[in-house]
Design a protein around this motif. Structure first.
Motif, PDB file in Angstrom:
ATOM      1  N   GLY A  29     -11.490  -6.541  -8.146  1.00 45.01           N
ATOM      2  CA  GLY A  29     -10.252  -6.916  -8.795  1.00 45.01           C
ATOM      3  C   GLY A  29     -10.521  -7.875  -9.940  1.00 45.01           C
ATOM      4  N   THR A  64      -1.591  -4.333 -12.822  1.00 36.64           N
ATOM      5  CA  THR A  64      -1.958  -4.505 -11.413  1.00 36.64           C
ATOM      6  C   THR A  64      -2.053  -3.191 -10.653  1.00 36.64           C
ATOM      7  N   ARG A 110      -9.444   1.196  -8.764  1.00 39.76           N
ATOM      8  CA  ARG A 110     -10.379   0.616  -7.807  1.00 39.76           C
ATOM      9  C   ARG A 110     -10.577   1.514  -6.584  1.00 39.76           C
ATOM     10  N   GLN A 111      -9.552   2.295  -6.223  1.00 40.59           N
ATOM     11  CA  GLN A 111      -9.648   3.157  -5.046  1.00 40.59           C
ATOM     12  C   GLN A 111     -10.752   4.194  -5.189  1.00 40.59           C
ATOM     13  N   ARG A 114      -5.461  -1.206  -9.246  1.00 42.28           N
ATOM     14  CA  ARG A 114      -5.682  -0.847  -7.842  1.00 42.28           C
ATOM     15  C   ARG A 114      -5.933   0.651  -7.690  1.00 42.28           C
ATOM     16  N   GLN A 170       0.829  -1.198   0.000  1.00 38.53           N
ATOM     17  CA  GLN A 170       0.000   0.000   0.000  1.00 38.53           C
ATOM     18  C   GLN A 170       0.869   1.255   0.000  1.00 38.53           C
TER      19      GLN A 170
END
Length: 324
Positions: A153, A138, A145-146, A142, A52
């Motif tokens: 996913g 990838t 997606r945030q 992500r 993260q």
């Protein structure tokens, strides 16, 4: 239900609906299409797990243009380097300068695993870096997606050649429309491929249906003009039989008769069939056959449809708006 004669084709004056254009936001041309024909094999960029903390560091380094590139690839599913350059790097002093900058940006986004590339190139090895086909890798997934809690996913499939050809052909039309509009002074109000262009409706039997155009396009003759013309675009590369194509026309007819588009936006978009094939004579024969079938189809409103070739379709749409 409103009769056929009362349902206009093409949006009339002052028909630029805020809701219709709200599917597309931002400075760059918006694009998307789902992966409904890809194989199950994965093409995910191999690399160490992204923590993260590293994800936040990568995101902080991304410029507005980086994020716009990511959004375009995400929305279209696959884009070539040539598509990306045309969409996001055409404001440089020269094409060479724009090309160099685009290549540097794409190398960096690949290194950060924001974008990945497929194993095959469009146009073969001779196409060089311009033939590389990009997808959201990838880290890019992500990041996207945030900002979308409903997004899950996903795997990164290596698509079938047939599916990729069709996706690239749709991208070619969309990018071509932007280029033709820029050249003529017209405005691209909206470009929305299948996932965003789909239209749910209820058929005459009360069943729930979904119309899935390959592309939805809104154009204005000049920036800020309230007169907007709309088009549903279908791209056929010779893979589907004529009965299959006509069934899609019948679905357009059912949606037309439902009157939803006319009620909400004042008119029904033209349905443009862009038809090609691996040989020019086959493509021409298919165009003529479809045109003839549309003309004699008792249950089809023939004036809804336009059958054309891939070469020059973008300029044709823009000219129709400019001089229509």
């Amino acid at each position: 239900m409103t009769s056929k004669d009362a349902l206009p084709i093409g949006y009339p004056f002052a028909s630029k609906p805020g809701a219709a254009s709200s599917q597309v936001e931002g400075e760059s041309l918006p694009l998307v299409t789902p992966n409904t024909g890809a194989s199950a094999s994965t093409g995910t960029h191999a690399g160490p797990r992204v923590t993260q903390r590293r994800l936040r560091a990568i995101e902080a380094r991304l410029s507005d243009r980086d994020l716009a590139v990511l959004a375009s690839v995400d929305r279209f599913r696959f884009l070539t380097a040539e598509h990306i350059e045309a969409l996001h790097f055409n404001d440089h002093a020269s094409a060479e300068s724009g090309g160099r900058t685009c290549r540097r940006v794409l190398v960096r986004l690949r290194r950060e695993r924001v974008l990945g590339v497929l194993n095959r190139r469009v146009g073969g090895i001779r196409a060089g870096s311009q033939g590389l086909v990009y997808f959201v890798d990838t880290v890019g997934e992500r990041i996207q997606r945030q900002g979308d809690s409903s997004r899950r996913g996903r795997r990164f499939p290596e698509p079938s050649a047939r599916f990729l050809d069709h996706t690239m052909a749709i991208a070619d039309v969309a990018v071509g429309v932007k280029a033709a509009a820029d050249k003529s002074g017209a405005e691209v109000v909206q470009v929305a491929p299948e996932k965003e262009a789909r239209r749910p409706y209820v058929d005459r039997l009360g069943g729930s249906q979904v119309l899935r155009p390959d592309l939805y396009v809104e154009l204005a003759a000049r920036p800020g003009d309230e007169d907007v013309q709309a088009f549903f675009v279908e791209v056929d590369l010779g893979h589907e039989s004529l009965p299959t194509v006509l069934r899609k026309c019948q679905q357009y007819e059912a949606y037309y008769q439902a009157g939803i588009e006319q009620r909400d936006f004042g008119g029904f978009p033209r349905v443009v069939w862009v038809m090609g094939a691996y040989r020019a004579e086959i493509a021409e024969r298919r165009r003529q056959t479809l045109q003839a079938a549309l003309g004699r189809g008792a249950k089809l409103t023939s004036e809804l449809y336009c059958v054309t070739r891939a070469e020059g379709v973008a300029a044709q749409l823009v000219q129709e708006v400019r001089h229509g």
